[in-house]
Write a protein that holds these residues in place. Structure first.
Motif, PDB file in Angstrom:
ATOM      1  N   ALA A  69       0.935  -1.254   0.218  1.00 31.80           N
ATOM      2  CA  ALA A  69       0.441   0.147   0.128  1.00 31.80           C
ATOM      3  C   ALA A  69       0.446   1.652   0.329  1.00 31.80           C
ATOM      4  O   ALA A  69       0.860   2.622  -0.557  1.00 31.80           O
ATOM      5  CB  ALA A  69      -0.739   0.057   1.311  1.00 31.80           C
ATOM      6  N   ASP A  73      -0.250   3.996  -5.737  1.00 30.06           N
ATOM      7  CA  ASP A  73      -0.787   5.137  -6.481  1.00 30.06           C
ATOM      8  C   ASP A  73      -2.311   5.273  -7.295  1.00 30.06           C
ATOM      9  O   ASP A  73      -2.057   4.935  -7.936  1.00 30.06           O
ATOM     10  CB  ASP A  73       0.252   6.237  -7.383  1.00 30.06           C
ATOM     11  N   THR A  80     -11.648   3.961  -5.275  1.00 36.02           N
ATOM     12  CA  THR A  80     -11.031   2.653  -4.624  1.00 36.02           C
ATOM     13  C   THR A  80     -12.116   2.123  -3.753  1.00 36.02           C
ATOM     14  O   THR A  80     -12.418   2.818  -2.710  1.00 36.02           O
ATOM     15  CB  THR A  80      -9.792   3.650  -3.877  1.00 36.02           C
ATOM     16  N   ASP A  98      -6.246   3.160   4.775  1.00 38.67           N
ATOM     17  CA  ASP A  98      -7.156   4.224   4.422  1.00 38.67           C
ATOM     18  C   ASP A  98      -5.763   5.639   4.256  1.00 38.67           C
ATOM     19  O   ASP A  98      -5.428   5.714   4.282  1.00 38.67           O
ATOM     20  CB  ASP A  98      -8.603   4.159   5.037  1.00 38.67           C
ATOM     21  N   LEU A 101      -2.467   4.513   2.511  1.00 36.91           N
ATOM     22  CA  LEU A 101      -2.627   5.256   1.064  1.00 36.91           C
ATOM     23  C   LEU A 101      -2.996   7.215   1.252  1.00 36.91           C
ATOM     24  O   LEU A 101      -1.997   7.406   0.427  1.00 36.91           O
ATOM     25  CB  LEU A 101      -3.784   4.173   1.139  1.00 36.91           C
ATOM     26  N   ARG A 105       0.163   8.979  -0.731  1.00 31.77           N
ATOM     27  CA  ARG A 105      -0.253   9.427  -2.033  1.00 31.77           C
ATOM     28  C   ARG A 105      -2.022   9.882  -1.762  1.00 31.77           C
ATOM     29  O   ARG A 105      -1.854  10.168  -3.016  1.00 31.77           O
ATOM     30  CB  ARG A 105      -1.047   7.968  -3.045  1.00 31.77           C
ATOM     31  N   GLY A 108      -7.120   8.118  -0.350  1.00 30.15           N
ATOM     32  CA  GLY A 108      -7.091   6.908   0.272  1.00 30.15           C
ATOM     33  C   GLY A 108      -8.440   5.922  -0.323  1.00 30.15           C
ATOM     34  O   GLY A 108      -8.648   5.792  -1.369  1.00 30.15           O
TER      35      GLY A 108
END
Length: 281
Positions: A69, A73, A80, A98, A101, A105, A108
């Motif tokens: 994770a 990206d 998602t 979450d 992520l 990036r 989430g």
């Protein structure tokens, strides 16, 4: 609309869930996270929807999934989602995922789901009797149908709060993440071992080799216990808090050794959701 689902499985629950969702959504590619573990760099899927499906370990995600994770990206993805399979508590695993992520990036999860399936960590629980197991899997299948509908409609779904799950995560997940790779030291094999090599074949981390027809664990264990559950003579034991002798074994009824081998196989492990089988197998 193209969907990519990344999955990690040790006993088949998460793979079964991923296949169910893929079959419902259509135009979906299943990619095993283990096949990407040793590839460098950022992973930027070319898809409209991207999901992660994995089990819960100590109310968090497997270490391999967390590391994956961190490289994912999702900035160009429209929707998602994540699904965790669990034997008890585990909603905090969705919040953990979450958070990873978003931190790495800045994007989430739009939707997060938990599905109760048969528990399968023998040091803490005995294997579920066949009749009860079937009922649990039936309920899970219905739940996955609801989840597929939510994903198909692009619905936003919060993972929820789950105070007890977050508390267990805070107290125990750090130790799991720190010590999982060395957990091979806690496995042992009895004289019942036949040297068949099944344990090495099913390990998603490629952590087991055979030396003199006996398994040897290295230092990249994920504590998925696939080796323990797949051993045809139950020669493998694990000592964590309590032992695993006489506590039974479990794997999802649809999971095969070939499925586990394919999990490490790169492109060959990408599944055709129309058949539920790995390409080339």
């Amino acid at each position: 609309m193209k969907t990519v689902i990344y999955y990690f499985t040790g006993t088949g629950n998460s793979l079964a869930a991923a296949r169910k969702i893929a079959a419902s959504l259509g135009e979906t590619e299943l990619i095993p996270i283990a096949s990407l573990a040793n590839t460098p760099g950022t992973i930027a899927p070319a898809a409209d929807r991207v999901g992660i499906v994995c089990p819960v370990y100590d109310c968090g995600v497997p270490v391999m999934v967390a590391r994956f994770a961190e490289r994912l990206d999702l900035s160009r993805v429209g929707y998602t989602f994540a699904i965790v399979t669990m034997g008890g508590l585990g909603v905090s695993a969705l919040r953990q995922l979450d958070g990873i992520l978003r931190e790495r990036r800045s994007r989430g999860l739009d939707a997060a789901f938990a599905v109760t399936m048969p528990g399968n960590f023998p040091p803490l629980m005995r294997s579920v009797p066949a009749e009860k197991c079937g009922k649990t899997l039936g309920r899970a299948d219905r739940r996955l149908g609801e989840i597929a509908e939510a994903i198909g409609s692009g619905r936003a779904v919060s993972p929820g709060f789950a105070l007890l799950s977050r508390l267990v995560n805070a107290l125990s997940y750090g130790s799991l993440a720190k010590g999982a790779h060395d957990a091979g030291e806690r496995f042992s094999v009895s004289d019942a071992c036949t040297g068949c090599g099944t344990c090495a074949k099913v390990c998603p981390a490629s952590n087991i080799t055979l030396a003199g027809d006996r398994p040897v664990w290295s230092r990249k264990c994920e504590l998925c216990c696939a080796c323990l559950h797949f051993c045809p003579v139950e020669a493998i034991q694990l000592r964590v808090m309590f032992g695993t002798e006489g506590r039974g074994r479990y794997r999802h009824p649809d999971l095969t050794v070939a499925d586990m081998e394919a999990q490490r196989g790169g492109g060959a492990a990408r599944e055709n959701p129309a058949t539920g089988s790995a390409d080339g197998s």
